[in-house]
Scaffold this active site. Sequence first.
Site, PDB file in Angstrom:
ATOM      1  N   PRO A  27       0.720  -1.256   0.080  1.00 37.22           N
ATOM      2  CG  PRO A  27      -0.009  -0.936   2.189  1.00 37.22           C
ATOM      3  CD  PRO A  27       0.495  -2.118   1.126  1.00 37.22           C
ATOM      4  CG  ASN A  28      -0.311   4.204   1.391  1.00 40.13           C
ATOM      5  OD1 ASN A  28      -1.198   4.804   0.892  1.00 40.13           O
ATOM      6  ND2 ASN A  28      -0.268   3.584   2.562  1.00 40.13           N
ATOM      7  NE  ARG A  35       4.196   6.660   1.705  1.00 40.39           N
ATOM      8  CZ  ARG A  35       4.452   5.330   2.045  1.00 40.39           C
ATOM      9  NH1 ARG A  35       4.641   4.573   1.201  1.00 40.39           N
ATOM     10  NH2 ARG A  35       4.052   5.001   3.327  1.00 40.39           N
ATOM     11  CE1 TYR A  40       9.178   4.826   2.815  1.00 42.77           C
ATOM     12  CE2 TYR A  40       7.528   7.093   2.754  1.00 42.77           C
ATOM     13  CZ  TYR A  40       8.101   5.624   3.387  1.00 42.77           C
ATOM     14  OH  TYR A  40       7.426   4.982   4.549  1.00 42.77           O
ATOM     15  CG  ASN A  91       8.493  -2.067   0.173  1.00 49.08           C
ATOM     16  OD1 ASN A  91       7.870  -2.316   1.236  1.00 49.08           O
ATOM     17  ND2 ASN A  91       9.019  -1.062  -0.373  1.00 49.08           N
ATOM     18  CB  ALA A  94       1.501   0.214   6.277  1.00 48.73           C
ATOM     19  CD  GLU A 115      10.776  -7.645   5.356  1.00 50.44           C
ATOM     20  OE1 GLU A 115      11.154  -8.655   5.974  1.00 50.44           O
ATOM     21  OE2 GLU A 115      10.028  -6.720   5.914  1.00 50.44           O
ATOM     22  CG  HIS A 117      11.301  -2.355   4.107  1.00 49.77           C
ATOM     23  ND1 HIS A 117       9.910  -2.242   4.112  1.00 49.77           N
ATOM     24  CD2 HIS A 117      11.477  -3.678   4.517  1.00 49.77           C
ATOM     25  CE1 HIS A 117       9.412  -3.435   4.628  1.00 49.77           C
ATOM     26  NE2 HIS A 117      10.498  -4.165   4.807  1.00 49.77           N
ATOM     27  CB  SER A 119      12.541   4.218   4.690  1.00 45.90           C
ATOM     28  OG  SER A 119      11.730   3.251   5.304  1.00 45.90           O
ATOM     29  NE  ARG A 124      10.549   6.010   8.325  1.00 48.18           N
ATOM     30  CZ  ARG A 124       9.460   5.719   7.307  1.00 48.18           C
ATOM     31  NH1 ARG A 124       9.420   4.874   6.514  1.00 48.18           N
ATOM     32  NH2 ARG A 124       8.406   6.408   7.525  1.00 48.18           N
TER      33      ARG A 124
HETATM   34  C1  DQA Z   1       8.324   0.871   3.578  1.00 44.01           C
HETATM   35  C2  DQA Z   1       8.519   1.115   5.132  1.00 44.01           C
HETATM   36  C3  DQA Z   1       6.946   0.864   5.779  1.00 44.01           C
HETATM   37  O1  DQA Z   1       7.043   1.067   7.174  1.00 44.01           O
HETATM   38  C4  DQA Z   1       6.165   1.942   5.158  1.00 44.01           C
HETATM   39  O2  DQA Z   1       4.833   1.668   5.836  1.00 44.01           O
HETATM   40  C5  DQA Z   1       5.868   2.057   4.022  1.00 44.01           C
HETATM   41  C6  DQA Z   1       7.186   1.586   3.045  1.00 44.01           C
HETATM   42  C7  DQA Z   1       9.597   1.185   2.947  1.00 44.01           C
HETATM   43  O3  DQA Z   1       9.847   0.779   1.823  1.00 44.01           O
HETATM   44  O4  DQA Z   1      10.532   1.986   3.427  1.00 44.01           O
HETATM   45  O5  DQA Z   1       4.798   2.005   2.985  1.00 44.01           O
HETATM   46  O6  DQA Z   1       8.072  -0.297   3.373  1.00 44.01           O
END
Ligand code: DQA
Length: 171
Positions: A27-28, A35, A40, A91, A94, A115, A117, A119, A124
């Site tokens: 998501p997102n 964003r 990011y 990825n 959340a 996996e 990410h 960030s 964080r």
């Molecule tokens: C994320 C890190 C997650 O905590 C966050 O909710 C994201 C992006 C990252 O790629 O850094 O949506 O997965």
Amino acid sequence: MTRRARRPPEAPAPRPIPPRILVLHGPNLNLLGTRDPLIYGTTTLAEIDAELVRRGGARGAAVETLQSNHEGALVDAIQAARGRCDAIVINPGAYTHTSIALRDALEGVNLPAVEVHLSNLHAREDFRRESLVAARCVGQISGFGAQSYYLGLDAALAIVERRRAERSPDA
Ligand code: DQA
């Protein structure tokens, strides 16, 4: 005149089936580019996907990508990868921190998963430190921006290549 028996032409070595890697974005991540650019970066998801396909192609692999804001759609995509894909790069956004369903799906299909990410989860908020999917992945890459995906693809291809070599050492 004696005729020499013709040797049957040597059969060409079978072409290896290209590795197929599924890259999943949670998501997102469709908002990448605008964003929280300080966290990011400014690379869009379309740019990341295009680069993943390009890098995979350069290594003789097929890369397919999918983004969804819906947990069930991600579970469906993981299940559909069984028997079709050789590895998953994921990825979960959340859902990383909440989804037992994604964890169970990864366990259920028994495909190697990496996996990733953008960030650094450990730099964080505390709630981002826990990943529910991490234990069902071969490993985690976190904190390198868009590069995390490319490193994740490299890792997935290395795993697939190693497994293939172990299965047929003379190939
Ligand atoms: C994320 C890190 C997650 O905590 C966050 O909710 C994201 C992006 C990252 O790629 O850094 O949506 O997965």
